[in-house]
Scaffold this motif. Structure first.
Motif, short mmCIF file in Angstrom:
data_model
loop_
_atom_site.label_atom_id
_atom_site.label_comp_id
_atom_site.label_asym_id
_atom_site.label_seq_id
_atom_site.Cartn_x
_atom_site.Cartn_y
_atom_site.Cartn_z
N ASN A 4 53.17 57.51 34.26
CA ASN A 4 53.64 56.14 34.43
C ASN A 4 52.78 55.23 33.55
O ASN A 4 51.67 54.90 33.89
CB ASN A 4 53.55 55.74 35.90
N THR A 6 52.41 51.63 31.03
CA THR A 6 52.96 50.29 30.88
C THR A 6 53.66 50.10 29.54
O THR A 6 54.62 49.37 29.46
CB THR A 6 51.86 49.21 31.06
N THR A 7 53.16 50.77 28.49
CA THR A 7 53.84 50.72 27.20
C THR A 7 54.99 51.72 27.27
O THR A 7 54.77 52.89 27.57
CB THR A 7 52.88 51.09 26.06
N GLU A 93 45.80 54.34 29.55
CA GLU A 93 46.59 53.59 28.56
C GLU A 93 45.73 53.20 27.35
O GLU A 93 46.17 53.31 26.21
CB GLU A 93 47.16 52.34 29.24
#
Length: 110
Positions: A4, A6-7, A93
């Motif tokens: 999962n 974010t980008t 990330e």
């Protein structure tokens, strides 16, 4: 299992594909440069050979990066991108921002 992130994966995939194209063009230019050296003067030839060593090292690094990018694209395709290949944890990330082709989380890479 896709991590999962974010980008969006599509954004990361596009960036990896763009980098792959850039590296391909760079390697082609390096090959052309290496092939163009035909100097008969010994002094100039020695200088060219020193430059060739740098070009070859750059080319080898580019080839290694291409392999890593292709492997990352395969992980995107199979849904395992962003998950550490060793421990199965999500790769941070920030690490993927710096090394988008990395298969390992920071802990496993150390």
């Amino acid at each position: 299992m896709q991590a999962n992130l974010t980008t969006p994966i599509a954004t990361r995939k596009a960036a990896l594909e763009t980098r792959l194209i850039e590296l391909g063009a760079r390697l082609e230019a390096i090959e052309e440069e290496l092939d163009s050296h035909q100097n008969r003067d010994w002094e100039d030839l020695a200088t060219e050979r020193e430059g060739d060593e740098v070009l070859e090292a750059t080319g080898n690094a580019g080839k290694a990066e291409i392999t890593q990018i292709r492997t990352a694209l395969a992980r995107i395709a199979d849904g395992s991108y962003g998950t550490c290949a060793r421990c199965g944890e999500t790769i941070a990330e920030a690490r993927l921002d710096l090394l988008p082709w990395t298969p390992l989380c920071r802990s496993c890479a150390e």
